[in-house]
Design a protein around this motif. Structure first.
Motif, PDB file in Angstrom:
ATOM      1  N   THR A   1      27.673  23.027   9.917  1.00  0.00           N
ATOM      2  CA  THR A   1      26.407  22.383  10.291  1.00  0.00           C
ATOM      3  C   THR A   1      25.280  22.722   9.338  1.00  0.00           C
ATOM      4  O   THR A   1      24.228  22.077   9.381  1.00  0.00           O
ATOM      5  N   SER A   2      25.482  23.734   8.483  1.00  0.00           N
ATOM      6  CA  SER A   2      24.413  24.121   7.567  1.00  0.00           C
ATOM      7  C   SER A   2      24.142  23.062   6.500  1.00  0.00           C
ATOM      8  O   SER A   2      23.115  23.112   5.822  1.00  0.00           O
ATOM      9  N   CYS A   3      25.038  22.096   6.337  1.00  0.00           N
ATOM     10  CA  CYS A   3      24.777  21.026   5.368  1.00  0.00           C
ATOM     11  C   CYS A   3      23.934  19.916   5.992  1.00  0.00           C
ATOM     12  O   CYS A   3      23.569  18.956   5.312  1.00  0.00           O
ATOM     13  N   LYS A   4      23.621  20.055   7.278  1.00  0.00           N
ATOM     14  CA  LYS A   4      22.725  19.102   7.935  1.00  0.00           C
ATOM     15  C   LYS A   4      21.319  19.694   7.973  1.00  0.00           C
ATOM     16  O   LYS A   4      21.066  20.782   7.451  1.00  0.00           O
ATOM     17  N   LYS A   5      20.394  19.004   8.618  1.00  0.00           N
ATOM     18  CA  LYS A   5      19.006  19.442   8.620  1.00  0.00           C
ATOM     19  C   LYS A   5      18.817  20.737   9.387  1.00  0.00           C
ATOM     20  O   LYS A   5      17.973  21.563   9.041  1.00  0.00           O
ATOM     21  N   GLU A   6      19.578  20.920  10.454  1.00  0.00           N
ATOM     22  CA  GLU A   6      19.405  22.112  11.278  1.00  0.00           C
ATOM     23  C   GLU A   6      20.769  22.696  11.642  1.00  0.00           C
ATOM     24  O   GLU A   6      21.627  21.997  12.176  1.00  0.00           O
TER      25      GLU A   6
ATOM     26  N   ILE B   1      28.563  18.354  16.464  1.00  0.00           N
ATOM     27  CA  ILE B   1      28.153  18.050  15.090  1.00  0.00           C
ATOM     28  C   ILE B   1      27.952  16.544  14.890  1.00  0.00           C
ATOM     29  O   ILE B   1      27.162  16.109  14.074  1.00  0.00           O
TER      30      ILE B   1
ATOM     31  N   LEU C   1      29.564  13.803   6.869  1.00  0.00           N
ATOM     32  CA  LEU C   1      28.516  14.803   6.718  1.00  0.00           C
ATOM     33  C   LEU C   1      27.863  14.660   5.340  1.00  0.00           C
ATOM     34  O   LEU C   1      28.455  14.087   4.430  1.00  0.00           O
ATOM     35  N   PRO C   2      26.641  15.183   5.160  1.00  0.00           N
ATOM     36  CA  PRO C   2      26.017  15.123   3.838  1.00  0.00           C
ATOM     37  C   PRO C   2      26.922  15.759   2.792  1.00  0.00           C
ATOM     38  O   PRO C   2      27.386  16.883   2.950  1.00  0.00           O
TER      39      PRO C   2
ATOM     40  N   CYS D   1      30.177  14.376  13.763  1.00  0.00           N
ATOM     41  CA  CYS D   1      30.822  13.862  12.556  1.00  0.00           C
ATOM     42  C   CYS D   1      32.146  13.193  12.914  1.00  0.00           C
ATOM     43  O   CYS D   1      32.632  13.295  14.046  1.00  0.00           O
TER      44      CYS D   1
END
Length: 322
Positions: A95-100, A136, A298-299, A138
């Protein structure tokens, strides 16, 4: 799932002076102490540190040997596990590759509410898939055949997918084969392919989005390119994170595959302990053996990120060759 035991305390006479050891995983920087061991919080290991790890472990050897290689990586913030919650820590890293970032404890609360876990343990790929989809948001693809198909895994990671995979962890956290007694989770967020350079490849320009970094030995440079099907890999290394270290790991593909395919039983020592673990109806073998997850949507690594990686790699390799 691996859980460290507490050492027995030794009572010493008061008159014996023992130096006080420094706190674990603390670093001193810019005249202050930064704590790095808060579970679920951002850590001190940054992308520059990751690149140093990769150079020292493998990339410098590849460039010195004049072998062409492809480098693909997505930086994820490390999250240290607290007890046997390695799978949930891996999800938190994702999840760290998302905004929060979603904190480990929040993921644990959800897993426990669904009856998937009592202590953070996760012995089912299907349980992990449901948590990832719910929290998440995704796309999740369950790989019932694990990572046997190397070409599919390469394509998925180059396309921006993340691989969540259970395996047996040795004492240094690398893949081993202990019949599932040391079952652990990791997230694969990149790869290195070593082999012959492609016959032709697309140069990076404004109209083309590169998806990886290629090292061209003839030109002795790192270049952002689209991965060419003409590239024939001799070796495949997986770049992974797991919840017992701030540092990314570099593992041989075959070692990870073999470890994933040997998860056949629950550790008898854990079974005899007072802790109550939740094992899926199909058992450890049915829940984990030869299975993995691909997380998509995901990003992914941007061209700007790749450009930054190129600059760091060039400087590190030049320093290493001095």
């Amino acid at each position: 799932m691996s859980q460290s035991s507490n050492n027995n305390r030794i009572c010493l006479p008061l008159f014996i002076s023992i130096p006080i050891p420094p706190p674990p995983l603390f670093v001193i920087a810019a005249g202050r102490i930064n704590a790095c061991n808060i579970v679920g919080e951002p850590k001190c290991q940054k992308i520059e540190d990751d690149m140093k790890d990769f150079v020292f472990k493998i990339i410098a050897e590849l460039t010195i040997a004049d072998r062409a290689f492809v480098f693909k990586y997505k930086y994820l913030m490390p999250v240290l596990q607290d007890g046997p919650n390695c799978g949930l820590a891996a999800l938190s890293m994702v999840t760290s590759c998302k905004k929060e970032i979603i904190k480990l404890e929040d993921i644990f609360d959800y897993a426990k509410s669904k009856g998937f876990s009592n202590n953070g343990e996760m012995f089912s790929v299907h349980y992990m898939a449901e948590i990832a989809q719910a929290l998440i948001g995704c796309d999740v693809k369950i790989l019932e055949d694990g990572i046997r198909n190397k070409e599919i895994i390469i394509d998925e990671i180059l396309s921006g997918g993340l691989l969540l995979i259970p395996y047996d962890a040795d004492f240094n956290h690398s893949p081993c084969k202990k019949k599932g007694h040391r079952a652990h989770w990791a997230v694969v967020c990149g790869l290195i392919l070593e082999g012959m350079p492609p016959a032709e490849s697309l140069e990076q320009d404004d109209s083309i989005k590169g998806n990886c970094i290629q090292y061209l030995p003839g030109e002795r440079k790192f270049t952002i390119k689209q991965m060419s099907k003409a590239f024939v890999p001799d070796k495949l290394f997986m770049l992974a994170r797991q919840g017992k270290s701030l540092h990314p790991a570099v593992w041989k593909y075959d070692d990870l595959k073999d470890s994933n395919e040997n998860l056949v039983e629950f550790d008898p020592t854990k079974a005899a302990s007072e802790m109550n673990y939740i094992i899926p109806p199909e058992g450890v073998e049915g829940g984990l053996k030869g299975k993995a997850l691909i997380l998509k949507g995901l990003p992914s690594t941007t061209v700007d990120e790749l450009g930054n990686y190129v600059k760091i790699l060039k400087n590190l390799v030049e320093l290493e060759s001095i």
